[in-house]
Design an enzyme around this catalytic site. Sequence first.
Site, short mmCIF file in Angstrom:
data_model
loop_
_atom_site.label_atom_id
_atom_site.label_comp_id
_atom_site.label_asym_id
_atom_site.label_seq_id
_atom_site.Cartn_x
_atom_site.Cartn_y
_atom_site.Cartn_z
N ASP A 65 42.67 46.08 29.91
CA ASP A 65 42.36 44.65 29.93
C ASP A 65 41.61 44.21 28.67
O ASP A 65 41.77 43.08 28.18
CB ASP A 65 41.54 44.30 31.17
CG ASP A 65 42.35 44.45 32.45
OD1 ASP A 65 43.59 44.50 32.34
OD2 ASP A 65 41.75 44.52 33.53
N THR A 119 37.87 38.23 38.40
CA THR A 119 37.85 39.64 38.77
C THR A 119 37.05 40.48 37.79
O THR A 119 37.11 41.71 37.86
CB THR A 119 39.29 40.19 38.85
OG1 THR A 119 39.98 39.91 37.62
CG2 THR A 119 40.05 39.53 39.99
#
Length: 494
Positions: A230, A347
Amino acid sequence: MISLSPSDLILVFITVIAAHVCISIWTNTIQPSLVNVRTIKSPKKKLERSTSPPFTPQIIHSAPSSPVVKPLAINTTHGSSSGPPSPIREGRPAKTRVGMRMVTLNPDDNRSFLSASTPTLRKTSNAASLGEESVINQNFEIHYPRPSSKVKLIWESKLGTVLIVKKWRDDEISAFTSDVITWLHTDHPQLRLYLEEDAYKEMSNHHDYVEEFDRNAASEIDLVICLGGDGTVLHSSALFQQSVPPVMAFGMGSMGFLTPFNHKTIKEDLRGVLRGKCSIKMRLRLHCSIIRKGEVDAEQDYHALNEAVIDRGASPFLTHLQCYCDDKLITTVQADGIIIATATGSTAYSLSSGGSLVHPMLPALLFTPICPHSLSFRPVVLPSSCTLKILIPADSHCSAAVSFDGRHRYELKPGDGVLLRISEWPVTTVSKSDQIGEWFQSLAQHLNWNRRVTQKSNSKTPTSNPQPPPTEPRVSPVITAVAKSDQFNLRQSM
């Protein structure tokens, strides 16, 4: 009995004839002219049935006659920007990004549901056959166009340039990147491949056909391939402070909320994307500007995909922050800090601080405190139209620090602050399947969301589906159904 003379009968007959002539003149001449006059004087009262579809596909680099639509009031035009033009590199002509279109894939996108947001007026069924005066007095329903959950990307022409962004300081990923470059150059020789400075120095000795990426020519890139986790996707977003090309991320890191593709199937997945067989997801970003002594510093302007964090920095004291929403003071924060996150960042750090899980499709701002010194300070979700301003009071006895996606960290002194709003330049990410199921799968896979051992049945009759061992976590039936539905949809779409 009343008797009438011949003269009276003649008078009655003439009166009836005159009345009939007057009615005929009123019906055929005077009344239509009055209706036309009323129509001209009150054109705003005439309402027609809306014929526009609930979701209009966005046309990028289209012909002048094609409509250009900006959903969510954000600028998603590729290949152009409001900033200064990119400099032309020496030795070759300037290039602009290829055009692309985005169309919905849902067959039932023409459905509408009752809502009060961005209304469109529509006649009721019994008003269609009535006259204009009756239509004006009828009730009207408010309908909201239902957004599509799946959008397909269609290239207007063949891709010309690809930027490959890899995770830093990882020998395994470096070797894999070298294999990907070789394959792309062999199977797609028309593509011009770009690498960042560090990767270019590492790979240029073995691949003399790759070029070094220049941020000043970011508008030339047609597709970004991310090899990492990510954090690599966040770094790719930071490379483009304005228009962002589609980003295709392959998971080779720790987490994977932003990397839906498996690197083991990179050849098949890339072939599909190059042919336009893919769906996309629009992820909103934050536009963050630092305020110095009450004035916005134009040189410290950033776009963040996950969040902006204002914390106490090196100070041992709690931060003292004044929070404004659309220039109205909403609260004063005394905490370790505050997180302003997008739905994509729900998140990340916001989740660690007790923030809500928000689907990336939802245009929203998350307002999450970090260890507040209050029992009643709960996280809130704000609409994306809000403009937030976080200020450190001039009489504060300590400073603070701000960072954007974990980088560009700056000190904020008393009197400084940060201005935050939704950026007009979102990040377009390539999705592997539909947006809803893919998100729930990532929650179950990376966070073990709603995973537990299924409760035993009270019946002594053996079930047809044997339960797994107690030590093996089991996905709830809801998640299993979503996963099966996604697999079916993926097979159908391919």
